[in-house]
Design an enzyme around this catalytic site. Structure first.
Site, mmCIF file in Angstrom:
data_model
loop_
_atom_site.group_PDB
_atom_site.id
_atom_site.type_symbol
_atom_site.label_atom_id
_atom_site.label_comp_id
_atom_site.label_asym_id
_atom_site.label_seq_id
_atom_site.Cartn_x
_atom_site.Cartn_y
_atom_site.Cartn_z
ATOM 1 N N SER A 142 0.681 -1.481 0.015
ATOM 2 C CA SER A 142 0.036 -0.027 0.247
ATOM 3 C C SER A 142 1.208 1.879 0.216
ATOM 4 O O SER A 142 2.057 1.190 0.522
ATOM 5 C CB SER A 142 -0.791 -0.331 1.113
ATOM 6 N N TYR A 155 -1.682 0.007 10.858
ATOM 7 C CA TYR A 155 -1.509 -0.121 9.726
ATOM 8 C C TYR A 155 -0.124 0.078 8.259
ATOM 9 O O TYR A 155 -0.306 -1.289 7.787
ATOM 10 C CB TYR A 155 -2.276 0.254 9.464
#
Length: 232
Positions: A142, A155
Site C-alpha cells: 500500500s 496499518y
C-alpha cells in the site's frame, strides 16, 4: 503480451482487489485458486470464473494468519492443478491503527494477516518454486507503506513490513529463477476503504489487477520489483 497456461493462488480473493486479480488472471487462461475466509463469496466467484471457460478456478477456504491452513492451501493447489506458478499475497485488513487508542486486538489482527500471512504464503510456495527454478511472488502492499497519517500508524507499519519483505526476498532469490514484485496501491474503491473520506476519484480494483498482469507477463529475465499505482 503472451497468453499463459499456469496456476496462481490469490489470497483475499472473495472481494475487492483480490477478486479483480483472480478474474483478470482467469480471463488470460491462468488457472486460479481462490483463497479467503468467506466461503459463500468464494463459491460464487468460482462459479463465475468457471462459466467463462478460460482459466479454471477452485476455491479453498483459508485464513492466512493460520500457518497450517496456508500450507494446506498450497498442497491442495499443487495436487489439484499440478503446479504453483504465481502467489499473489493480497489478503489484508485495515482496522483501528492509532497507537494511543490502545486497540491491541486490532493491531494483532493486522500483524497476523498483513505480515504473517505474507510470510506463511511465501514459506509454503518457496520449496516448490526453488525446486523448479521458476515462480513469481506478488505482494500487495500500500502507499501507506510510504506515507503515514495520524490514524494509520500500525496499518502503515504492516505495509512497511510487506515492502521490506519484498525487497529482502528479491535479494535472497536472485539467480534462482523466482521473481518478486511488490505492488503498492493508492486509494482503491473497495469495501476496505469505504469508510475513508475521498478527495479524488479512487482507483478501480481492476487497475491493480492490470499491474499484477503486467508484472507476471514480462520476459523471464525481467524482474519488476516495485510498482506504485496512485489516483491522478
Amino acid at each position: 503480451m503472451f497468453r499463459l497456461s499456469k496456476t496462481a493462488i490469490v489470497t483475499g480473493a472473495s472481494s475487492g482487489i483480490g477478486r479483480a486479480i483472480a478474474i483478470k488472471l482467469a480471463s488470460e487462461t491462468i488457472d486460479v485458486v481462490l483463497a479467503s475466509r468467506n466461503e459463500a463469496k468464494l463459491a460464487e466467484l468460482e462459479k463465475e470464473i468457471n462459466e467463462l471457460k478460460k482459466g479454471r478456478a477452485k476455491y479453498i477456504v483459508t485464513d492466512v494468519s493460520k500457518r497450517e491452513q496456508v500450507d494446506k492451501m498450497v498442497d491442495t493447489t499443487i495436487n489439484h492443478f499440478g503446479s504453483i506458478d504465481y502467489l499473489v499475497n493480497n489478503a489484508g485488513v485495515m482496522l483501528n491503527a492509532v497507537v494511543t487508542e490502545g486497540k491491541v486486538e486490532d493491531w494483532e489482527e493486522m500483524i497476523d494477516t498483513n505480515i504473517k500471512g505474507v510470510l506463511y504464503g511465501t514459506n509454503a510456495v518457496l520449496p516448490y518454486m526453488l525446486k523448479h527454478k521458476t515462480g513469481h511472488i506478488i505482494n500487495i502492499a500500500s502507499v501507506a507503506g510510504f506515507e503515514i497519517s495520524k490514524r494509520s500508524t500500525v496499518y502503515s507499519a504492516t505495509k512497511f513490513a510487506v515492502r521490506a519483505i519484498s525487497t529482502g526476498l528479491e535479494k535472497e532469490l536472485a539467480h534462482t529463477g523466482v521473481r518478486v514484485t511488490n505492488i503498492s496501491p493508492g486509494m482503491v474503491d473497495t469495501n476496505l476503504t469505504a469508510h475513508i473520506p475521498l478527495q479524488r476519484k479512487p482507483l478501480d480494483a481492476e487497475d491493480i489487477a492490470n499491474a499484477v498482469y503486467y508484472a507476471i507477463t514480462q520476459p523471464p529475465y525481467v524482474n519488476v520489483n516495485e510498482i506504485t499505482v496512485r489516483p491522478v
